[in-house]
Design a protein around this motif. Structure first.
Motif, PDB file in Angstrom:
ATOM      1  N   HIS A  74      -2.933  34.359  73.852  1.00 18.88           N
ATOM      2  CA  HIS A  74      -1.653  33.692  73.618  1.00 18.88           C
ATOM      3  C   HIS A  74      -1.403  33.610  72.115  1.00 18.88           C
ATOM      4  O   HIS A  74      -0.317  33.856  71.620  1.00 18.88           O
ATOM      5  CB  HIS A  74      -1.688  32.305  74.256  1.00 18.88           C
ATOM      6  N   PHE A 103       2.492  32.350  84.776  1.00 26.51           N
ATOM      7  CA  PHE A 103       1.912  31.793  83.542  1.00 26.51           C
ATOM      8  C   PHE A 103       2.948  31.152  82.624  1.00 26.51           C
ATOM      9  O   PHE A 103       2.613  30.296  81.819  1.00 26.51           O
ATOM     10  CB  PHE A 103       1.165  32.893  82.784  1.00 26.51           C
ATOM     11  N   THR A 154      -6.638  28.494  83.785  1.00 26.20           N
ATOM     12  CA  THR A 154      -5.405  29.291  83.774  1.00 26.20           C
ATOM     13  C   THR A 154      -5.474  30.365  82.691  1.00 26.20           C
ATOM     14  O   THR A 154      -5.055  31.504  82.890  1.00 26.20           O
ATOM     15  CB  THR A 154      -4.187  28.367  83.548  1.00 26.20           C
ATOM     16  N   LEU A 161       2.147  40.490  84.418  1.00 25.72           N
ATOM     17  CA  LEU A 161       0.959  39.617  84.461  1.00 25.72           C
ATOM     18  C   LEU A 161       1.020  38.680  85.661  1.00 25.72           C
ATOM     19  O   LEU A 161       0.018  38.454  86.340  1.00 25.72           O
ATOM     20  CB  LEU A 161       0.851  38.774  83.178  1.00 25.72           C
ATOM     21  N   ASN A 162       2.208  38.114  85.910  1.00 27.91           N
ATOM     22  CA  ASN A 162       2.366  37.158  87.014  1.00 27.91           C
ATOM     23  C   ASN A 162       2.018  37.792  88.361  1.00 27.91           C
ATOM     24  O   ASN A 162       1.491  37.134  89.254  1.00 27.91           O
ATOM     25  CB  ASN A 162       3.801  36.621  87.068  1.00 27.91           C
ATOM     26  N   LEU A 195       5.328  39.414  81.072  1.00 28.12           N
ATOM     27  CA  LEU A 195       5.015  38.305  81.989  1.00 28.12           C
ATOM     28  C   LEU A 195       5.242  38.659  83.461  1.00 28.12           C
ATOM     29  O   LEU A 195       4.411  38.324  84.306  1.00 28.12           O
ATOM     30  CB  LEU A 195       5.780  37.035  81.605  1.00 28.12           C
ATOM     31  N   GLU A 200       0.027  34.365  89.845  1.00 34.00           N
ATOM     32  CA  GLU A 200       0.106  33.124  89.052  1.00 34.00           C
ATOM     33  C   GLU A 200       1.337  33.233  88.161  1.00 34.00           C
ATOM     34  O   GLU A 200       1.555  34.274  87.551  1.00 34.00           O
ATOM     35  CB  GLU A 200      -1.098  33.040  88.092  1.00 34.00           C
ATOM     36  N   SER A 239      -5.757  39.000  83.725  1.00 34.35           N
ATOM     37  CA  SER A 239      -4.565  39.774  84.119  1.00 34.35           C
ATOM     38  C   SER A 239      -4.157  40.733  83.011  1.00 34.35           C
ATOM     39  O   SER A 239      -3.679  41.840  83.266  1.00 34.35           O
ATOM     40  CB  SER A 239      -3.393  38.834  84.439  1.00 34.35           C
ATOM     41  N   SER A 240      -4.362  40.312  81.749  1.00 30.30           N
ATOM     42  CA  SER A 240      -3.995  41.186  80.634  1.00 30.30           C
ATOM     43  C   SER A 240      -4.929  42.392  80.540  1.00 30.30           C
ATOM     44  O   SER A 240      -4.528  43.474  80.128  1.00 30.30           O
ATOM     45  CB  SER A 240      -3.987  40.411  79.303  1.00 30.30           C
ATOM     46  N   PHE A 276      -5.047  34.370  82.890  1.00 29.78           N
ATOM     47  CA  PHE A 276      -4.080  35.050  82.011  1.00 29.78           C
ATOM     48  C   PHE A 276      -4.778  36.206  81.276  1.00 29.78           C
ATOM     49  O   PHE A 276      -4.298  37.339  81.241  1.00 29.78           O
ATOM     50  CB  PHE A 276      -3.511  34.028  81.020  1.00 29.78           C
ATOM     51  N   HIS A 277      -5.943  35.905  80.699  1.00 28.50           N
ATOM     52  CA  HIS A 277      -6.705  36.928  79.971  1.00 28.50           C
ATOM     53  C   HIS A 277      -7.126  38.069  80.907  1.00 28.50           C
ATOM     54  O   HIS A 277      -7.009  39.247  80.560  1.00 28.50           O
ATOM     55  CB  HIS A 277      -7.958  36.309  79.330  1.00 28.50           C
ATOM     56  N   LYS A 292       1.727  25.526  82.435  1.00 25.09           N
ATOM     57  CA  LYS A 292       2.454  26.732  81.995  1.00 25.09           C
ATOM     58  C   LYS A 292       2.334  26.845  80.492  1.00 25.09           C
ATOM     59  O   LYS A 292       2.293  25.838  79.777  1.00 25.09           O
ATOM     60  CB  LYS A 292       3.941  26.632  82.344  1.00 25.09           C
TER      61      LYS A 292
END
Length: 415
Positions: free
Chosen positions: A252, A114, A157, A106-107, A103, A112, A164-165, A161-162, A274
């Protein structure tokens, strides 16, 4: 507890030393605990693989004024079929790794946050998390499901998240592969046949519930056809693992209303979201998260009229974010449509075997510590499966849900 059980006792290791070492992680100064109190963080039936406690702590750092903090402590359940199934496949160590290693990376990608912050923890596979309730984040009601504006906020969001991964996978593929391994595929403790029995029993029970409802007939026939023609467990496993070619993201993996916290403005508008509970993360097609969320958490109106709009928002945000991150990957409309078709069985499995547990009535909660292996091996729908599908709320939700799913997948397959 409303199902005849006493509330969970706090675990023996939860004491002042444990709490002081968690809070100490911040700045290395000496922490003295003044007092603390624990309470269950969620009602029974809201969490299936862990015990969650909310701990309010008052403390002093190096003789300064009293400070207080609210923490969420998450500890794995210790018995039942989930524990048996997860032995030897690092199920409970995945989430601490996601919080402590992934995390933060990723953040940083898009600036962001998450998830919530995690604190130092001296007990294996236990998580000490910052309580987001204190910052105005709340869980919405799983029986009401989410309207369009909440869903849109989740999809935007999630797309970030995806994306960033994907960027993270370029820097550190080993980390993403490690936390994105699908535990069901890895678990040698439950066989494909057992999983197939379980899913088939669930689908057959669902079809039985809607028999006699005319508008459900095409959907019921389709569900049965899928169960007879295909190995639904194999199909689910395939979608839960990376695609050979095309875009994979870290899903997730358990993205439904209870694992999403929202912050609202005074006007009631959603201002932030979140995600919590990452232990089922999977590196695979993004449709794993999108379909799971849509068929468990979006409300009636969204499923009826606004699915395509949401998928468009997701695709646009995903591809914009990938561009912003300097990643060459994109998800095309075409690939997206192919992924939908490939993930149809996954959505059927979610509707028939996951959703009933999510929306069970308060007096009919399935305790995962009481589910045995036999429940997975019986060829006929057994007591556990019947109990699981007997919820009044699930039974009122189901006819519409099946009709909408049938209409939506027929349309998707045409285009």
């Amino acid at each position: 507890a409303h199902h005849g059980k006493m509330a969970q006792e706090p675990p023996p290791w939860l004491d002042e030393t444990f709490l002081a070492s968690a809070i100490l992680g911040e700045d290395g100064n000496k922490v003295t605990i003044v007092n603390y109190s624990t309470s269950p963080a969620v009602a029974a039936g809201n969490n299936y693989t862990s015990h969650l406690s909310r701990v309010r702590v008052e403390y002093i750092v190096d003789g300064s004024d009293h400070q207080s903090i609210s923490l969420i402590i998450k500890a794995p359940i210790t018995k039942g079929v989930m524990v048996e199934m997860t032995q030897g496949c690092n199920f409970f160590s995945k989430e601490p790794k996601i919080y402590s290693e992934l995390l933060p990376q990723l953040n940083r990608k898009l600036g962001e946050e998450f998830g919530t912050k995690c604190f130092n923890c001296s007990v294996e596979n236990v998580l000490v998390l910052k309580d987001l309730n204190k910052e105005g984040f709340i869980m919405c009601d799983r029986y009401n499901q989410l309207d369009y504006s909440h869903c849109e906020c989740v999809f935007k969001t999630l797309a970030k998240f995806h994306a960033s991964s994907v960027a993270c996978y370029r820097d550190n593929p080993d980390l993403i592969n490690a936390v994105g391994e699908d535990f069901m595929s890895k678990s040698s403790n439950i066989t494909k046949e057992e999983m197939e029995f379980w899913l088939k029993s669930c689908v057959k029970t669902v079809v039985e519930i809607v028999s006699g409802i005319d508008e459900c007939r095409p959907a019921a026939e389709m569900f049965l056809r899928r169960v007879d023609d295909a190995n639904i467990a194999e199909s689910v496993e395939k979608v839960s693992n990376p695609k050979k070619k095309g875009l994979n993201v870290l899903n997730h993996g358990d993205l439904w209303i209870n694992n999403i916290l929202f912050k609202h403005a005074d006007s009631g508008d959603v201002v932030d979201v979140k995600f919590v509970d990452f232990q089922l993360a999977k590196f695979a097609s993004p449709l794993v998260d999108l379909l799971y969320f849509m068929w468990t958490s979006a409300n009636q109106d969204v499923r009826e009229d606004r699915q395509q709009e949401l998928y468009d928002v997701y695709l646009r945000t995903l591809n914009d974010s990938l561009e912003q991150l300097g990643c060459p990957e994109r998800l095309s409309q075409d690939e997206f449509r192919q992924d939908i078709t490939a993930a149809a069985d996954w959505a059927i499995a979610v509707i028939c075997s996951t959703l009933p547990m999510m929306v069970c009535d308060a007096d009919n909660i399935l305790d995962m510590e009481e589910v045995t292996r036999e429940d997975f091996t019986s060829t006929q729908p057994n007591e556990t499966i019947r109990k699981m599908h007997s919820g009044k709320y699930y039974r009122t939700l189901l006819p519409n849900l099946m009709r909408q799913f049938y209409d939506w997948i027929s349309l998707a397959n045409k285009s």
